[in-house]
Every structure is written in C-alpha cells, then in structure tokens.
Design an enzyme around this catalytic site. Structure first.
Site, mmCIF file in Angstrom:
data_model
loop_
_atom_site.group_PDB
_atom_site.id
_atom_site.type_symbol
_atom_site.label_atom_id
_atom_site.label_comp_id
_atom_site.label_asym_id
_atom_site.label_seq_id
_atom_site.Cartn_x
_atom_site.Cartn_y
_atom_site.Cartn_z
ATOM 1 N N MET A 1 0.849 -1.196 0.000
ATOM 2 C CA MET A 1 0.000 0.000 0.000
ATOM 3 C C MET A 1 0.885 1.246 0.000
ATOM 4 O O MET A 1 0.443 2.332 0.362
ATOM 5 C CB MET A 1 -0.942 -0.004 1.204
ATOM 6 C CG MET A 1 -1.912 -1.192 1.153
ATOM 7 S SD MET A 1 -3.477 -0.906 1.969
ATOM 8 C CE MET A 1 -2.946 -0.624 3.628
ATOM 9 N N GLN B 1 -10.365 -2.471 2.013
ATOM 10 C CA GLN B 1 -9.906 -3.219 3.185
ATOM 11 C C GLN B 1 -9.868 -2.350 4.445
ATOM 12 O O GLN B 1 -9.437 -2.804 5.494
ATOM 13 C CB GLN B 1 -8.547 -3.875 2.926
ATOM 14 C CG GLN B 1 -7.358 -2.924 2.841
ATOM 15 C CD GLN B 1 -6.076 -3.670 2.484
ATOM 16 O OE1 GLN B 1 -5.899 -4.122 1.364
ATOM 17 N NE2 GLN B 1 -5.176 -3.814 3.453
ATOM 18 N N HIS C 1 9.358 -3.478 3.415
ATOM 19 C CA HIS C 1 9.033 -3.644 1.983
ATOM 20 C C HIS C 1 10.312 -3.858 1.175
ATOM 21 O O HIS C 1 10.341 -4.651 0.248
ATOM 22 C CB HIS C 1 8.317 -2.399 1.446
ATOM 23 C CG HIS C 1 7.009 -2.112 2.102
ATOM 24 N ND1 HIS C 1 6.818 -1.029 2.931
ATOM 25 C CD2 HIS C 1 5.821 -2.748 2.041
ATOM 26 C CE1 HIS C 1 5.568 -1.014 3.353
ATOM 27 N NE2 HIS C 1 4.936 -2.041 2.838
ATOM 28 N N GLY D 1 5.048 -10.242 3.865
ATOM 29 C CA GLY D 1 5.795 -10.244 5.121
ATOM 30 C C GLY D 1 5.033 -10.978 6.226
ATOM 31 O O GLY D 1 3.805 -10.970 6.280
HETATM 32 O O1 PAF Z 1 -0.203 -5.851 3.512
HETATM 33 C C1 PAF Z 1 -0.604 -4.904 2.810
HETATM 34 O O2 PAF Z 1 0.070 -3.892 2.663
HETATM 35 C C2 PAF Z 1 -1.956 -4.998 2.139
HETATM 36 O O3 PAF Z 1 -2.889 -5.628 2.945
HETATM 37 C C3 PAF Z 1 -1.894 -5.666 0.750
HETATM 38 C C4 PAF Z 1 -1.451 -7.113 0.836
HETATM 39 C C5 PAF Z 1 -0.934 -4.886 -0.135
HETATM 40 C C6 PAF Z 1 -3.278 -5.645 0.106
HETATM 41 O O4 PAF Z 1 -3.741 -4.340 -0.059
#
Ligand code: PAF
Length: 284
Positions: free
Chosen positions: A29, A60, A36, A153
């Site tokens: 995100m 979400q 990341h 992760g």
């Molecule tokens: O873990 C995240 O950053 C989010 O839940 C993902 C997997 C990118 C889905 O939007």
C-alpha cells in the site's frame, strides 16, 4: 517504470512471459520502508522481473479507520523501487481497480471472502470485512500481473495465512513466499503506521516485541501452558498500552492452542498513542 493502468501492466507482463521470464509481485500500500525493501530485494533476487504494486486499497479499510490519512509517498516509493531494481511500479487509482461502482456501494462489487473461521478472530474481530477486502484486491492483482511468485511479510501473519489458504483453495497458480519480519535496531516491527507514533510512542511500542521475545524465551525454557506464558507478558505492559489481544494460535490453521508447541504463533495487538499496532512471533 511507473504504470497506472491494468492494460499497460498486462501488456508488459505478456512480453516478459513470451520471453520465458519469471515474474515476482510485491503487493504493497506504499509508504515503503525497510520491511518492503526486503520483500522487493527477495523478488529481484529470485525472479527475472519484479512488479511492485502501490495501492491504498479502500475496500480493506473499515469505517472510521485511517484510509484518508494513510501515508501516500509515491515519488519516494518509486525512487526506492528503482534503486532496488524493481521493473514496474503499478500504482492504479481506485477507479482503475474498481470502476465507479464501489464508490457508491460495495454491494456492486464481487468479493473473494475467506473462510469465517480464519477471519472471526485476531485482527478480523475488530476489523470486520478487512480480510475480504485484502483477498479481493490480492486476487485482482494476481489476475492482472499473473506472477509466478508473490512476496508477503510475516508481520501481517494472519493476512499471510489467509492468503495462502485462498491460493490453495482457489488453485491460483502462484507461489507465496513468506518473508521474515523486519525490525528496527531496538526491535520494533516496521510498519507504515509507525509514522503516526511520536518518538516516545515508538519507545512504548517496544513492549510488544519485548513481551513476545520473552514468551519465546520462557517457551524455550520449558513453559508450554499458554496461560502461564501469557502471564509473563503483563509485566511489559502499562497504562500507555491498550491491549486488544494476546493469543496463541496454530501457524497454518489459526486454531487456538492450550499447550504451545513449535507450530504455535503468538499474536499481539495493542494501541499506543491510539495507533493500532500488531506483532507476532513463531515459537519454533
Ligand atoms: O499488507 C498490505 O500492505 C496490504 O494488505 C496488501 C497485501 C498490499 C493488500 O492491499
């Protein structure tokens, strides 16, 4: 290469596949940090080509959560991805991903709904519908990019377990690669939401990793009863922490454990300075 449309990504990936190249996907995100970075590095190392998606997925977030204030740092994210050697940053708009429909009502969207048994506990208890949104967007990203490998992760362990279950149940032809939690030098698990914490809040937040580590030490010394292990955690917490859960669950099925074993994961969630933080530790 920064791409904003599904068609552009598909076209590029089609070319790669024709050349017989393997493709890795790192869904994010944005607001990329060293956690990341480690996922992207793994993908670059393992796959011929890497796509990093940067999309703050509106479906979400639950009502009242931080969708509007979630950090958005696309320029910096692109610079980092470039430096590490990712080939594409895919940053679609909500309209590109969902059309106009969902803005009116999510009732007009087809969802991927993971099993209730996996989502009625831990983070799913307070974030109702969160994992439906995660599975839906990740499924869409899998369909758009058609990666050979996808990197997630362990920091979001419940999410990882649910996504593995989704891939298995729906026969999605992708291999999920689970990557270790990245922590700062003091032990705080890296998260984009750490940006909401003051310096003092970051210190207070260390209690979570410390109590988990202490539980693992006690487990290794022979304490297996989860009540006894949970008891050891409370000395790490004070009025600065608002504990949401501390639970011992199986690392594949999420079933509750009475007696800890090597398959147990200890999950914790707490608010510090009103910022909701999660962490976990595998006892193995
Ligand atoms: O873990 C995240 O950053 C989010 O839940 C993902 C997997 C990118 C889905 O939007």
């Amino acid at each position: 290469m920064l791409l904003h449309t599904i068609e552009e990504v598909r076209e590029q990936v089609r070319k790669w596949k024709k050349e017989g190249l393997t493709v890795g996907l790192v869904p994010t995100m944005g607001a990329l940090h060293d956690g990341h970075r480690s996922l992207i590095e793994k993908s670059v190392e393992k796959c011929d080509r890497t796509v990093v998606s940067v999309f703050v997925n509106p479906i979400q977030f639950c009502p009242g959560e931080d969708l509007d204030k979630y950090p958005r740092t696309l320029d910096e994210d692109c610079t980092l991805c470039d430096k590490i050697g990712a080939d594409i940053v895919f940053a679609p708009s909500p309209k590109e991903m969902y059309g106009e429909g969902h803005i009116l009502s999510n009732d007009f969207l087809t969802y991927v709904i993971p099993p209730y048994f996996y989502t009625d506990k831990l983070c799913g208890k307070s974030r109702v519908g969160h994992f439906d949104g995660v599975c839906t967007v990740v499924n869409k990203l899998f369909n758009i990019v058609q990666p050979d490998f996808a990197f997630f992760g362990k920091k979001d362990m419940q999410q990882l377990i649910i996504l593995k279950k989704m891939v298995k149940d729906l026969n999605i032809p992708v291999q999920i690669i689970s990557c270790p939690i990245v922590r700062n030098t003091e032990g705080l698990a890296l998260s984009s939401r750490n940006k909401y914490l003051s310096e003092e809040g970051k210190k207070d937040a260390l209690a979570l990793s410390r109590l988990l580590l202490n539980i693992k030490v006690c487990y290794n010394k022979g304490i297996k009863d989860v009540r006894a292990l949970a008891e050891t955690a409370f000395s790490f917490l004070n009025e600065k922490h608002s504990l949401e859960y501390l639970e011992f669950r199986d690392g594949v099925t999420l079933e509750a454990k009475e007696v800890a074993d090597d398959n147990t994961v200890v999950f914790v969630a707490a608010k510090v300075e009103n910022v909701r933080l999660i962490d976990n530790i595998e006892l193995k």
